[in-house]
Design a protein around this motif. Structure first.
Motif, PDB file in Angstrom:
ATOM      1  N   THR A 142       3.360 -28.843  40.835  1.00 21.39           N
ATOM      2  CA  THR A 142       3.235 -28.678  42.288  1.00 21.39           C
ATOM      3  C   THR A 142       1.850 -29.089  42.765  1.00 21.39           C
ATOM      4  OG1 THR A 142       4.807 -26.837  42.239  1.00 21.39           O
ATOM      5  CG2 THR A 142       3.440 -27.055  44.193  1.00 21.39           C
ATOM      6  N   ALA A 143       0.827 -28.763  41.985  1.00 21.46           N
ATOM      7  CA  ALA A 143      -0.533 -29.185  42.348  1.00 21.46           C
ATOM      8  C   ALA A 143      -0.630 -30.705  42.415  1.00 21.46           C
ATOM      9  CB  ALA A 143      -1.533 -28.636  41.329  1.00 21.46           C
ATOM     10  N   ALA A 144       0.046 -31.391  41.487  1.00 23.54           N
ATOM     11  CA  ALA A 144       0.058 -32.850  41.496  1.00 23.54           C
ATOM     12  C   ALA A 144       0.778 -33.375  42.737  1.00 23.54           C
ATOM     13  CB  ALA A 144       0.724 -33.377  40.231  1.00 23.54           C
ATOM     14  N   LEU A 145       1.897 -32.759  43.087  1.00 22.29           N
ATOM     15  CA  LEU A 145       2.653 -33.192  44.262  1.00 22.29           C
ATOM     16  C   LEU A 145       1.864 -32.958  45.548  1.00 22.29           C
ATOM     17  CD1 LEU A 145       6.232 -31.919  43.318  1.00 22.29           C
ATOM     18  CD2 LEU A 145       5.423 -34.286  43.350  1.00 22.29           C
ATOM     19  N   VAL A 146       1.186 -31.807  45.629  1.00 27.27           N
ATOM     20  CA  VAL A 146       0.359 -31.506  46.795  1.00 27.27           C
ATOM     21  C   VAL A 146      -0.766 -32.542  46.935  1.00 27.27           C
ATOM     22  CG1 VAL A 146      -1.347 -29.869  47.697  1.00 27.27           C
ATOM     23  CG2 VAL A 146       0.873 -29.048  46.890  1.00 27.27           C
ATOM     24  N   SER A 147      -1.398 -32.873  45.822  1.00 28.76           N
ATOM     25  CA  SER A 147      -2.507 -33.838  45.832  1.00 28.76           C
ATOM     26  C   SER A 147      -2.008 -35.222  46.219  1.00 28.76           C
ATOM     27  CB  SER A 147      -3.168 -33.883  44.455  1.00 28.76           C
ATOM     28  OG  SER A 147      -3.645 -32.618  44.078  1.00 28.76           O
ATOM     29  N   ALA A 148      -0.897 -35.643  45.611  1.00 29.24           N
ATOM     30  CA  ALA A 148      -0.346 -36.964  45.928  1.00 29.24           C
ATOM     31  C   ALA A 148       0.083 -37.038  47.388  1.00 29.24           C
ATOM     32  CB  ALA A 148       0.834 -37.261  45.006  1.00 29.24           C
ATOM     33  N   ALA A 149       0.701 -35.964  47.889  1.00 31.43           N
ATOM     34  CA  ALA A 149       1.161 -35.952  49.276  1.00 31.43           C
ATOM     35  C   ALA A 149      -0.006 -36.121  50.243  1.00 31.43           C
ATOM     36  CB  ALA A 149       1.912 -34.653  49.560  1.00 31.43           C
ATOM     37  N   TYR A 150      -1.103 -35.418  49.993  1.00 29.43           N
ATOM     38  CA  TYR A 150      -2.288 -35.520  50.851  1.00 29.43           C
ATOM     39  C   TYR A 150      -2.849 -36.938  50.842  1.00 29.43           C
ATOM     40  CZ  TYR A 150      -7.216 -35.152  52.165  1.00 29.43           C
ATOM     41  OH  TYR A 150      -8.448 -35.375  52.732  1.00 29.43           O
ATOM     42  N   PHE A 151      -3.042 -37.494  49.647  1.00 26.60           N
ATOM     43  CA  PHE A 151      -3.660 -38.807  49.526  1.00 26.60           C
ATOM     44  C   PHE A 151      -2.762 -39.894  50.124  1.00 26.60           C
ATOM     45  CE2 PHE A 151      -4.820 -42.782  47.555  1.00 26.60           C
ATOM     46  CZ  PHE A 151      -6.201 -42.727  47.490  1.00 26.60           C
ATOM     47  N   LEU A 152      -1.470 -39.848  49.816  1.00 28.50           N
ATOM     48  CA  LEU A 152      -0.554 -40.876  50.315  1.00 28.50           C
ATOM     49  C   LEU A 152      -0.444 -40.821  51.835  1.00 28.50           C
ATOM     50  CD1 LEU A 152       2.254 -40.636  47.612  1.00 28.50           C
ATOM     51  CD2 LEU A 152       0.628 -42.517  47.925  1.00 28.50           C
ATOM     52  N   ALA A 153      -0.447 -39.621  52.406  1.00 27.38           N
ATOM     53  CA  ALA A 153      -0.390 -39.510  53.860  1.00 27.38           C
ATOM     54  C   ALA A 153      -1.668 -40.038  54.502  1.00 27.38           C
ATOM     55  CB  ALA A 153      -0.161 -38.053  54.265  1.00 27.38           C
ATOM     56  N   ALA A 154      -2.815 -39.730  53.884  1.00 26.27           N
ATOM     57  CA  ALA A 154      -4.095 -40.192  54.432  1.00 26.27           C
ATOM     58  C   ALA A 154      -4.230 -41.708  54.371  1.00 26.27           C
ATOM     59  CB  ALA A 154      -5.236 -39.526  53.685  1.00 26.27           C
ATOM     60  N   SER A 155      -3.694 -42.321  53.318  1.00 23.27           N
ATOM     61  CA  SER A 155      -3.836 -43.772  53.108  1.00 23.27           C
ATOM     62  C   SER A 155      -2.561 -44.526  53.462  1.00 23.27           C
ATOM     63  CB  SER A 155      -4.212 -44.048  51.656  1.00 23.27           C
ATOM     64  OG  SER A 155      -3.233 -43.518  50.764  1.00 23.27           O
ATOM     65  N   ARG A 156      -1.780 -43.985  54.370  1.00 27.03           N
ATOM     66  CA  ARG A 156      -0.456 -44.514  54.688  1.00 27.03           C
ATOM     67  C   ARG A 156      -0.468 -45.934  55.238  1.00 27.03           C
ATOM     68  NH1 ARG A 156      -2.672 -41.135  57.958  1.00 27.03           N
ATOM     69  NH2 ARG A 156      -2.793 -41.462  60.199  1.00 27.03           N
ATOM     70  N   GLY A 157      -1.595 -46.382  55.754  1.00 30.38           N
ATOM     71  CA  GLY A 157      -1.663 -47.726  56.312  1.00 30.38           C
ATOM     72  C   GLY A 157      -1.807 -48.815  55.272  1.00 30.38           C
ATOM     73  N   LEU A 158      -2.053 -48.432  54.006  1.00 29.64           N
ATOM     74  CA  LEU A 158      -2.334 -49.434  52.975  1.00 29.64           C
ATOM     75  C   LEU A 158      -1.170 -50.402  52.730  1.00 29.64           C
ATOM     76  CD1 LEU A 158      -4.371 -50.471  50.937  1.00 29.64           C
ATOM     77  CD2 LEU A 158      -3.499 -48.814  49.289  1.00 29.64           C
ATOM     78  N   PRO A 159       0.088 -49.951  52.598  1.00 31.69           N
ATOM     79  CA  PRO A 159       1.164 -50.913  52.339  1.00 31.69           C
ATOM     80  C   PRO A 159       1.260 -52.006  53.403  1.00 31.69           C
ATOM     81  CG  PRO A 159       1.935 -48.692  51.901  1.00 31.69           C
ATOM     82  CD  PRO A 159       0.583 -48.562  52.542  1.00 31.69           C
ATOM     83  N   GLN A 160       1.196 -51.623  54.674  1.00 30.64           N
ATOM     84  CA  GLN A 160       1.277 -52.625  55.730  1.00 30.64           C
ATOM     85  C   GLN A 160       0.035 -53.506  55.746  1.00 30.64           C
ATOM     86  OE1 GLN A 160       3.932 -53.314  57.900  1.00 30.64           O
ATOM     87  NE2 GLN A 160       2.630 -55.108  58.174  1.00 30.64           N
ATOM     88  N   GLY A 161      -1.139 -52.911  55.476  1.00 23.63           N
ATOM     89  CA  GLY A 161      -2.364 -53.697  55.432  1.00 23.63           C
ATOM     90  C   GLY A 161      -2.334 -54.749  54.347  1.00 23.63           C
ATOM     91  N   VAL A 162      -1.838 -54.392  53.155  1.00 24.21           N
ATOM     92  CA  VAL A 162      -1.730 -55.357  52.055  1.00 24.21           C
ATOM     93  C   VAL A 162      -0.748 -56.462  52.417  1.00 24.21           C
ATOM     94  CG1 VAL A 162      -0.990 -55.654  49.663  1.00 24.21           C
ATOM     95  CG2 VAL A 162      -2.412 -53.693  50.296  1.00 24.21           C
ATOM     96  N   ALA A 163       0.362 -56.079  53.036  1.00 22.44           N
ATOM     97  CA  ALA A 163       1.344 -57.084  53.451  1.00 22.44           C
ATOM     98  C   ALA A 163       0.735 -58.052  54.458  1.00 22.44           C
ATOM     99  CB  ALA A 163       2.572 -56.396  54.040  1.00 22.44           C
TER     100      ALA A 163
END
Length: 393
Positions: A53-74
């Motif tokens: 759960t700690a891993a999921l919480v950490s991943a969720a925070y980071f992925l939400a914060a950096s959510r613009g990266l997939p579109q930016g790379v594209a």
């Protein structure tokens, strides 16, 4: 006997992950005043009942914060979304792994120390190379002008958020935030320095024609406010820095008391440096070499191990300060504004101002440029420094 979590327990852990997404998305929305919300992340991490759960919480925070990266790379590569998704997930592994390994189910001071260690690891290389969305950035909103003392205060709050005193810490954060928001103002501009924003898209730095250079020269002349002005152009504005480009600009400036600071690239047989150059009528030269280019798209250290050349060089701990018209300036090029250590390395040398430039056309349709700007504003506020920016969209 194998433990089977109750429905209530499962819902609680799901709620932690959902809250972590909200904290990451809203805290890193691009509004500097939203940054203190990110300081709730340690409490969510500490509330996890298992390492998974700690891993999921950490991943969720980071992925939400950096959510613009997939579109930016594209946007950057002109491709579909899949390469960006893979890079997005890959970048999250560092943050998730550090917080996964340092998590402990035992409450108390040990947990606080472990989170403090995770925060330090994500602030400095090698993990800090992708240390985006660091909650410490909120120190500039909560403790403006307090410099290193404010940074220490923010670190103390983050660690307390992992203890049973987290509610008191959260109330304290809210109170300080309200006081700070009521008196919030933009960082002042350095005297005599003018930043020029451009709207040239991906052609900036790629169009090396004489016409483009003349257009930039005209823009600089219009932006200059009398003698003694310093005009700052965005990252990559001049393209490749060559003797011909240098001569063209020096001839254009002539005897004017005008100094131009502009982004460019210096290329050789092994790769290139992303740089700032300074140009005056009588002389010109390289002022700063970027310490941390964008990983993967620019900085590709694996190429050397494969016996190949190319890619931008990372001058990791070089030139944290530049001297400009008798002032000590902290230079930050694009990606350096998203991670912690380039800023703090420069602050150790007590600069008088910050110059932050970027070539952000590829962030169209994302929140990346706003997040980058919010981060830079927060650091300028923390250390009470004037800030000038020059961005190409």
């Amino acid at each position: 006997m194998r433990f089977s979590p109750s429905r209530h327990e499962i819902l609680l852990q799901v709620a932690l992950v959902v809250l972590s997404v909200a904290v990451g998305a809203v805290g890193w929305s691009g509004n500097p005043l939203a940054l203190p919300l990110t300081m709730l992340f340690p409490a969510l991490w500490a509330s996890a009942r298992s390492r998974m759960t700690a891993a999921l919480v950490s991943a969720a925070y980071f992925l939400a914060a950096s959510r613009g990266l997939p579109q930016g790379v594209a946007n950057f590569y002109g491709s579909d979304i899949w390469p960006g998704l893979l890079l997005w997930l890959g970048a999250s592994l560092s943050f998730t792994l550090v917080h996964l390994l340092l998590w402990t189910g035992r409450p108390g001071g040990g947990r606080a120390v472990r989170f403090g260690l995770a925060a330090v690891l994500m602030a400095v290389p090698p993990f800090g190379i992708v240390g985006w969305a660091h909650p410490l950035t909120a120190a500039g909103v909560l403790f403006p002008g307090c410099a290193w003392l404010g940074l220490a205060g923010a670190m103390a709050v983050l660690t307390v958020m992992t203890t049973n005193w987290w509610r008191a810490a959260a109330i304290t954060i809210a109170g300080i935030w309200l006081w700070s928001a009521a008196s919030w103002t933009a960082p002042p501009l350095p005297d005599g320095i003018v930043g020029v924003d451009l709207d040239m898209g991906q052609s900036l730095g790629r169009d090396s024609s004489l016409g483009r250079q003349h257009d930039l020269i005209t823009t600089v002349m219009q932006a200059a406010r009398g003698d003694g002005a310093i005009v700052v152009l965005p990252e990559s504005a001049l393209g490749f820095w060559t003797p011909s480009v240098e001569r063209l600009w020096r001839d254009a400036l002539g005897d004017r008391d005008l100094l131009v600071i502009a982004g460019a690239a210096v290329i050789d047989s092994r790769g290139y440096d992303n740089v700032l150059v300074e140009i005056a009528g009588r002389e010109a030269g390289i002022l700063y070499r970027e310490r941390m280019p964008v990983p993967v798209s620019m900085w590709q250290p694996w190429r050397g191990a494969m016996g190949k050349n190319g890619g931008a060089r990372a001058n990791l701990f070089a030139n944290p300060i530049i001297q400009l018209a008798g002032r000590r300036i902290a230079p930050l090029i694009c990606y350096e504004q998203l991670v912690v250590w380039p800023v703090l390395q420069s602050m150790l040398h007590r600069p008088n101002a910050i110059i932050a430039i970027g070539n952000c056309w590829w962030t169209a349709g994302t929140s990346i440029i706003d997040i980058q700007n919010a981060s830079t504003i927060a650091w300028a506020h923390l250390f009470g420094l004037p800030l000038v920016t020059a961005i190409n969209r």
